[in-house]
Write an enzyme that holds these catalytic residues in place. Structure first.
Site, PDB file in Angstrom:
ATOM      1  N   THR A 147      -4.113   3.723  -5.477  1.00 54.73           N
ATOM      2  CA  THR A 147      -2.959   3.652  -4.579  1.00 54.73           C
ATOM      3  C   THR A 147      -2.943   2.280  -3.929  1.00 54.73           C
ATOM      4  OG1 THR A 147      -4.336   4.587  -2.850  1.00 54.73           O
ATOM      5  CG2 THR A 147      -2.944   6.106  -4.064  1.00 54.73           C
ATOM      6  N   SER A 183      -6.848  -0.363   8.216  1.00 50.15           N
ATOM      7  CA  SER A 183      -5.594   0.166   7.710  1.00 50.15           C
ATOM      8  C   SER A 183      -4.856  -0.854   6.853  1.00 50.15           C
ATOM      9  CB  SER A 183      -4.711   0.600   8.888  1.00 50.15           C
ATOM     10  OG  SER A 183      -3.558  -0.199   8.969  1.00 50.15           O
ATOM     11  N   LYS A 184      -4.259  -0.355   5.815  1.00 46.96           N
ATOM     12  CA  LYS A 184      -3.547  -1.234   4.890  1.00 46.96           C
ATOM     13  C   LYS A 184      -2.405  -1.958   5.586  1.00 46.96           C
ATOM     14  CE  LYS A 184      -4.583   0.989   0.558  1.00 46.96           C
ATOM     15  NZ  LYS A 184      -4.135   1.549  -0.701  1.00 46.96           N
ATOM     16  N   ARG A 185      -1.797  -1.302   6.520  1.00 46.83           N
ATOM     17  CA  ARG A 185      -0.623  -1.884   7.165  1.00 46.83           C
ATOM     18  C   ARG A 185      -0.976  -3.020   8.110  1.00 46.83           C
ATOM     19  NH1 ARG A 185       3.185   2.133   9.974  1.00 46.83           N
ATOM     20  NH2 ARG A 185       4.120   0.121  10.450  1.00 46.83           N
TER      21      ARG A 185
END
Length: 480
Positions: free
Chosen positions: A12, A238-240
């Site tokens: 993902t 976190s990816k964001r």
RNA sequence: GGCCCCAUCGUCUAGUGGCCUAGGACAUCACCCUCUCAAGGUGGAGACACGGGUUCGAAUCCCGUUGGGGCUGCCA
């Protein structure tokens, strides 16, 4: 029996530094114990996976030198088996059909105030259809104990666990089922993964016991849950919000050995007095059961420092090779994304760069800093740092005299670094300036910046004609 | 809310009952070196969350408190 470990990412997005750490610790354990490191792609959620993401995982692992002994296996390929086992589990009563929708569950939860499935269908003997999911019947009482290599025994009371879904209403097997089956089928002996998976572990233990009943019994693996990697807010990366893409570290010019070394220091430490340790040493000294329990902040500043140490340790030829993607991408094995040299490719001169390289090598912490440090060598008109130009040339009345004198002296002196050093010191002295004052306008005039590699080597490499041309150019520019 | 995990300088850690007036590294500050910038050198400031126990003795063991985090999906 030799250990078998697996790294089981779901594809993902790009490769996450947390995944890299988990992968590394699995790899270290395998290498140290003579075990086998398996790569399994958990792609059962077809809607989310994309082929290019798999390529990203594989290339990032290759970059870090985390070579799998087996795989990549695709979990989706074992789906027929997962479905067959699910049927058996259902037949044996470990799974039951549930027709509740998320909305219905949420509505009831609102009344009870306790999230999670309430067991509504558990004893209703709902007929299994294409509308029903299959839930695992968690024992009503008792507890499950996870014996964790890092944390010791962790107890989970059954009444705090809900009946989780093992098979979607589409018939599609979920992580809770597929993961356990695959670990059994692959003979996994140690499950080393992030601490965020700890709460699912008792469910997998229950599942494992059920599978022992409907399939050939398999010895339970040992579990080891690694502490989280967190940001400065102490939250899970976190990816964001956080810079977590391993690929971007590669593109910025971090060395894989430095990256691996840094990652190894998160939750573990070497025996000796230095934390700069090569791979072989880490493999040798690593102890899974000594991994720290507390979350670790992923500190880019420290990573950067470590990377600088690794760059300085490189031999000259290694440095040249490592620098190539940033300075001469056309001839490089790969190209960093998002950056390219500020000069036209045909202006790059390999010999010139090689001459300056040793001076650059000890001044950069990441390879991506190189182009800005040598751009004046390959750009006929290197851009001026306006603030520097104003300060040391335009607004400094000493500049004109220094520059004029430099043009005079440089016109006839020997043009090697040492001679230029002596000549510049002398011309400065003649004007009543210390060398630090005298070199400043010359540096800005020639390189466009007030900081950079040693000036006299730079002048020598550029050559007399070019240096004189730039000194005169700066003078003209100051008059405007 | 429930369940679970965790707790040494700002950060990563050493420390596994006495070797600790707690060591190292990054970051930070000062000084030295120095053609700029780095690198390097020297030095400084900087931590056992709190409260109870246990023990002759606790950063180390136990309990509690507080604080932080994770999970709580027909994602993995």
């Amino acid at each position: 029996m030799a250990p078998r470990v697996r790294f089981a990412p779901s594809p993902t997005g790009y490769f996450h530094v947390g995944s890299a750490r988990t992968s590394l610790f699995n790899w270290l354990f395998a290498r140290q114990t003579g075990g086998t490191f398996v790569l399994r792609i958990e792609d059962t959620d077809a809607e989310r996976g994309r082929p290019e993401w798999l390529d990203g995982i594989i290339s990032a692992m290759a970059w870090l030198g985390l070579d799998p002994d087996e795989g990549p296996f695709h979990q989706s390929e074992a789906e027929p088996r997962h479905r067959a086992i699910a049927d058996a589990l259902y037949g044996a009563g470990y799974l039951y059909a549930c027709e509740c929708t998320r909305e219905e569950i949420d509505a009831r939860t609102h009344e009870n105030a306790t999230p999670g499935y309430d067991g509504f269908c558990r004893d209703r003997a709902v007929t299994r259809t294409t509308q029903t999911a299959l839930r695992f019947k968690v024992p009503a009482s008792g507890e499950t104990v996870v014996d964790d290599v890092i944390r010791g025994q962790v107890v989970f009371p059954h009444d705090s666990m809900d009946d989780f879904v093992a098979v979607k209403s589409t018939g599609h097997p979920l992580f809770a089922l597929a993961n356990a089956i695959d670990d059994r089928d692959m003979g996994i002996t140690h499950v080393i993964r992030g601490e965020d998976l700890l709460p699912t572990t008792p469910k997998q233990l229950l599942m494992w016991a059920a599978l022992d009943e409907v399939d050939a019994p398999v010895e339970l693996p040992l579990f080891a849950h690694l502490p989280m990697l967190v940001n400065e807010q102490r939250k899970k990366l976190s990816k964001r919000r956080d810079p977590v893409a391993v690929e971007s570290y590669r593109d910025q010019g971090f060395l894989p050995d430095a990256f691996v070394n840094y990652l190894s220091l998160l939750g573990w430490s070497p025996n000796g007095d230095s934390e700069i340790v090569d791979r072989a040493t880490i493999v040798d000294q690593f102890r899974l059961d000594e991994v720290h329990h507390a979350p670790a902040f992923f500190d880019v500043a420290k990573l950067t420092h470590l990377n600088g140490e690794y760059i300085r340790k490189l031999s000259s030829s290694e440095f040249l090779e490592c620098a190539r993607p940033w300075v001469d991408p056309a001839k490089a094995q790969w190209t960093p994304e998002g950056t390219e040299p500020p000069w036209p490719a045909e202006h790059f001169d390999e010999a010139v760069f090689a001459e300056m390289a040793p001076l650059i090598q000890e001044r950069v912490a990441v390879l991506g800093e190189i182009p800005a440090m040598v751009d004046f060598l390959f750009l006929p008109e290197p851009p001026f740092d306006e603030a520097a130009f104003t300060k040391v040339i335009a607004n400094d009345e000493r500049a004109e005299g220094i520059l004029l004198k430099a043009i005079e002296v440089y016109g006839s002196c020997e043009f090697d670094a040492e001679a230029l050093h002596v000549a510049t010191a002398a011309l400065g002295e003649a004007l009543g300036h210390k060398l630090r004052i005298a070199q400043a306008p010359i540096r800005v005039a020639v390189t466009g910046k007030s900081v950079g590699p040693p000036l006299f080597e730079s002048l020598a490499v550029l050559g007399r004609d070019e240096v004189l041309r730039r000194l005169e150019g700066a003078l003209r520019r100051a008059e405007r």
